[in-house]
Design a protein around this motif. Structure first.
Motif, mmCIF file in Angstrom:
data_model
loop_
_atom_site.group_PDB
_atom_site.id
_atom_site.type_symbol
_atom_site.label_atom_id
_atom_site.label_comp_id
_atom_site.label_asym_id
_atom_site.label_seq_id
_atom_site.Cartn_x
_atom_site.Cartn_y
_atom_site.Cartn_z
ATOM 1 N N LEU A 248 -3.436 -0.423 7.398
ATOM 2 C CA LEU A 248 -3.227 -0.042 8.800
ATOM 3 C C LEU A 248 -4.227 -0.746 9.709
ATOM 4 C CD1 LEU A 248 -2.387 3.758 8.499
ATOM 5 C CD2 LEU A 248 -0.891 1.931 9.248
ATOM 6 N N PHE A 249 -5.455 -0.907 9.204
ATOM 7 C CA PHE A 249 -6.425 -1.675 9.979
ATOM 8 C C PHE A 249 -5.958 -3.112 10.142
ATOM 9 C CE2 PHE A 249 -9.816 1.571 9.082
ATOM 10 C CZ PHE A 249 -10.047 1.846 10.411
ATOM 11 N N ILE B 147 -5.063 2.866 4.422
ATOM 12 C CA ILE B 147 -5.909 2.771 5.619
ATOM 13 C C ILE B 147 -6.272 1.316 5.889
ATOM 14 C CG2 ILE B 147 -8.198 3.317 6.532
ATOM 15 C CD1 ILE B 147 -7.912 6.078 5.255
ATOM 16 N N SER B 148 -6.616 0.587 4.830
ATOM 17 C CA SER B 148 -7.003 -0.812 5.046
ATOM 18 C C SER B 148 -5.806 -1.616 5.549
ATOM 19 C CB SER B 148 -7.597 -1.412 3.768
ATOM 20 O OG SER B 148 -6.578 -1.779 2.885
ATOM 21 N N THR C 54 -3.558 4.073 14.706
ATOM 22 C CA THR C 54 -4.205 2.758 14.582
ATOM 23 C C THR C 54 -3.729 1.796 15.668
ATOM 24 O OG1 THR C 54 -2.715 2.587 12.702
ATOM 25 C CG2 THR C 54 -5.055 2.315 12.257
ATOM 26 N N SER D 149 -3.557 -3.129 12.928
ATOM 27 C CA SER D 149 -4.265 -3.028 14.201
ATOM 28 C C SER D 149 -4.906 -4.369 14.560
ATOM 29 C CB SER D 149 -5.327 -1.937 14.086
ATOM 30 O OG SER D 149 -5.994 -1.777 15.291
ATOM 31 N N VAL E 102 -4.652 6.234 -0.621
ATOM 32 C CA VAL E 102 -4.846 6.471 0.814
ATOM 33 C C VAL E 102 -5.778 5.404 1.399
ATOM 34 C CG1 VAL E 102 -5.853 8.061 2.493
ATOM 35 C CG2 VAL E 102 -4.309 8.923 0.750
ATOM 36 N N LEU E 103 -6.835 5.051 0.641
ATOM 37 C CA LEU E 103 -7.751 4.004 1.115
ATOM 38 C C LEU E 103 -7.021 2.674 1.301
ATOM 39 C CD1 LEU E 103 -11.131 4.461 -0.777
ATOM 40 C CD2 LEU E 103 -10.554 5.019 1.574
ATOM 41 N N ALA F 18 -0.266 7.962 11.413
ATOM 42 C CA ALA F 18 -1.449 7.116 11.241
ATOM 43 C C ALA F 18 -1.247 5.764 11.921
ATOM 44 C CB ALA F 18 -1.736 6.926 9.754
ATOM 45 N N THR F 19 -0.014 5.235 11.840
ATOM 46 C CA THR F 19 0.291 3.962 12.510
ATOM 47 C C THR F 19 0.109 4.096 14.016
ATOM 48 O OG1 THR F 19 1.953 3.597 10.814
ATOM 49 C CG2 THR F 19 2.014 2.161 12.737
ATOM 50 N N SER G 234 0.830 -1.201 0.000
ATOM 51 C CA SER G 234 0.000 0.000 0.000
ATOM 52 C C SER G 234 0.869 1.258 0.000
ATOM 53 C CB SER G 234 -0.950 -0.006 1.188
ATOM 54 O OG SER G 234 -0.220 0.030 2.371
ATOM 55 N N VAL H 158 2.280 8.663 7.561
ATOM 56 C CA VAL H 158 2.055 7.225 7.736
ATOM 57 C C VAL H 158 2.420 6.802 9.161
ATOM 58 C CG1 VAL H 158 2.858 4.937 7.041
ATOM 59 C CG2 VAL H 158 2.362 6.659 5.313
#
Lengths: 226, 412
Positions: free
Chosen positions: B295-296, B292-293, B391, B299, B288-289, B387-388, B27, B384
């Protein structure tokens, strides 16, 4: 300088939770002299674990005094409690004493890390030898060791910072009887050499012979009326 | 020490950790590529023309005029009279005028008929003039100046002789091979469409459209035929004063004796970029999407490991690790994965650009530098990492709670 390692005065503790009828534990007075080894026995649910959790600082008393090594351990804040525990208290559980993915040496060094001590490899090797463990285990992952070996490594780990107090919770329940006797022998030897105050919790009365004193956990508590 | 523990903890959960790492890396690769391409595209796009105040051509759309006169894309719909060019060049508001005549090609590269003012006045990038790397500007009829890409891809050098065809395909049925052109000069690389252009004189464009017999006469005697061009495709104008731009534009649009249209290159470029920019933004959004996925996923991996790690947390607590240390450990694992993924994505992207550079340039005309280290990349990377951290907050909270509630009795 006091030679009382554990000094409890009029201590109260109650588990918090939704259940309002959690029992209130009250220890009017309990003192253990430095270097003493205490065998604490009793049926399950009588508060053995509660006593250990209080002594290790995982639980904090509601009120009353809990002094360890002359310091007011019961009143310490979280970080101070953690630091005190790292430096002065060694703990051995029934099982799962070690972090499985770390090699044995790293597990032992971790105890030194949290106590701000540099781990002396020679004293580790000496302790391994006294516990009849080969030096090769140091580099092995914990998961490759037998349960008996793991418990002995746990003792090394618990004693590496030369803690004044050693808390032991049913360490032999996963061992067969011959392994258990060998384990008890080395545990007592090491504790004696280091003059460690030991609280040993078990329901196995046959182990009482190794200790200076044997105590029913129920005798610590005063009966409380609600 | 904590770093070692975090590292070994990740290694102990190899499979999930590697999968999470891969999904993060991929990603990030998408995100970085999109960002890089976007910046490069905008950069090389805006470099294409500079200093030109007006582009004049036959009336069509301003985009169309811009595309064929500057980017050598598409075909001109109509021509303008050569006399219009002469009039414009003499206009007192005009500083310089570059005639452009399109419609021919050499092995897939566009041929532009122009005159010497092109080499004097054409500007690209931040007001940079064209420079001739080897040789000199054309002076004779059958002489040409080629762009850097033409020279490189076809292996041409000064004094080579080439044949120019009518039409713009790579192969043409009507090769004018009786009249080869001598390469007089090779231009220095500009990173603009000029690199892919073969430049000849306006007269030469007329010459290659003559009947064969007349062409052969010309080869013998350059003055045998009158070569006044009747029409050209477009004119690039530089004005004495920018303030006169709108006045002249209006005059040109109302020019009585020819149908002309004048556009401002800046306005046309902005319009073109807004078209391209939308696509770019969509790509960015998708990238970006995807991130995000991923990063989920990170998590989820950490959360899923929380249950089996209760014992581990108990051990750490007993050794004297505070709840903060436990949280740091979880966060460290997440950041370790994210930073590894960022580094791998950068290495892979740089490597890919480095090795595919020539292929992309040759096949798609994409000029991407392999140097992706821009301020933007730093911002994206920092974003990033932030964002990490966000998450990882949920697994960290779980760890904190579990560390607080941990009791010796819970360990069995």
């Amino acid at each position: 300088m006091t030679n009382i390692a554990i000094d409890i005065q009029n201590l109260h503790y109650q588990y918090r939770g939704k259940n309002k009828h959690n029992p209130l534990f009250h220890i009017p007075k309990w003192q253990v002299e430095a270097g003493d080894t205490v065998f604490l026995h009793g049926k399950s649910g009588t508060g053995k674990s509660t006593v250990l959790n209080l002594l290790s600082g995982i639980l904090k008393p509601l009120n009353g005094d809990l002094h360890l090594l002359g310091e007011n351990f019961g009143a310490m804040k979280g970080a101070a409690t953690d630091a005190f525990r790292a430096k002065h208290i060694g703990v051995v559980f029934q099982v799962f004493n070690l972090i499985p993915y770390l090699p044995v040496l790293k597990n032992i060094e971790l105890a030194g890390y949290f106590a701000n001590n540099k781990t002396d490899i020679e004293s580790v090797k000496a302790m391994l030898a006294s516990l009849a463990l080969p030096e090769e285990v140091l580099m092995q992952p914990v998961s490759q060791l037998s349960v008996g070996q793991q418990q002995r490594v746990a003792i090394v780990r618990a004693l590496i910072n030369s803690p004044e107090i050693l808390l032991v919770d049913e360490p032999t329940s996963a061992l067969d009887s011959s392994a258990r006797d060998a384990f008890m022998q080395v545990l007592m030897d090491v504790a004696k050499r280091k003059n460690t105050t030991m609280i040993f919790v078990s329901h196995d009365q046959s182990l009482a012979k190794y200790f200076h004193q044997s105590l029913d956990v129920a005798s610590l508590f005063a009966v409380e009326e609600h | 020490m904590l770093l070692t523990v975090a590292k070994l903890s990740l290694i102990s959960r190899k499979k999930t950790a590697i999968l999470t790492f891969l999904s993060l890396t991929i990603s990030l690769l998408v995100l970085f590529s999109v960002e890089h391409t976007r910046l490069e595209a905008k950069n090389s796009f805006n470099r294409s023309i500079s200093g030109t105040d007006l582009i004049v051509g036959a009336p069509s759309g301003q985009l169309n005029l811009l595309l064929y006169s500057v980017f050598r894309l598409g075909s001109p719909t109509n021509n303008i009279k050569y006399s219009s060019y002469e009039l414009l060049a003499e206009n007192q508001l005009v500083d310089w005028a570059i005639p452009i005549s399109l419609g021919d090609s050499h092995k897939g590269f566009r041929v532009v008929g122009t005159n010497k003012s092109y080499f004097e006045h054409f500007r690209y990038g931040s007001d940079r003039a064209l420079t001739i790397e080897t040789g000199e500007a054309f002076s004779g009829l059958f002489e040409t100046v080629i762009g850097a890409d033409v020279a490189e891809e076809l292996g041409y050098k000064v004094d080579d002789e080439i044949v120019i065809a009518h039409g713009i395909g790579a192969t043409s049925f009507k090769n004018h091979d009786q009249a080869p052109f001598r390469i007089a000069g090779v231009l220095k690389r500009t990173g603009t469409p000029v690199d892919k252009t073969v430049h000849v004189s306006l007269e030469a464009i007329e010459a290659i459209h003559l009947p064969v017999s007349k062409l052969l006469e010309l080869v013998d005697d350059p003055n045998a035929v009158e070569l006044e061009p009747a029409t050209i495709t477009a004119v690039l104008l530089g004005l004495n004063s920018r303030l006169a731009t709108f006045r002249l534009q209006r005059e040109i649009n109302n020019y009585p004796s020819d149908r002309l249209m004048a556009v401002l290159p800046g306005v046309a470029m902005t319009e073109l970029w807004s078209l391209v920019g939308t696509v770019e933004n969509i790509l960015r959004f998708i990238a970006v999407l995807v991130l995000i996925s991923a990063l989920f996923g990170l998590s989820t991996m950490l959360l899923a490991s929380m249950h089996e790690r209760r014992n581990e947390i108990a051990v750490l607590r007993i050794l004297g690790a505070g709840p903060k240390t436990i949280v740091t450990l979880i966060l460290l694992e997440a950041l370790l994965l994210a930073i590894l993924a960022i580094v791998s994505a950068i290495v892979i992207l740089t490597g890919a650009l480095f090795s595919l550079n020539e292929f992309l340039a040759a096949e798609y005309g994409l000029f991407l530098t392999w140097n992706i280290f821009t301020l933007e990349l730093l911002y994206v990377s920092l974003g990033v990492i932030t964002a990490t951290t966000i998450t990882a907050a949920l697994p960290c909270y779980e760890a904190y709670k579990s560390a607080i509630l941990q009791q010796l009795s819970n360990t069995r």
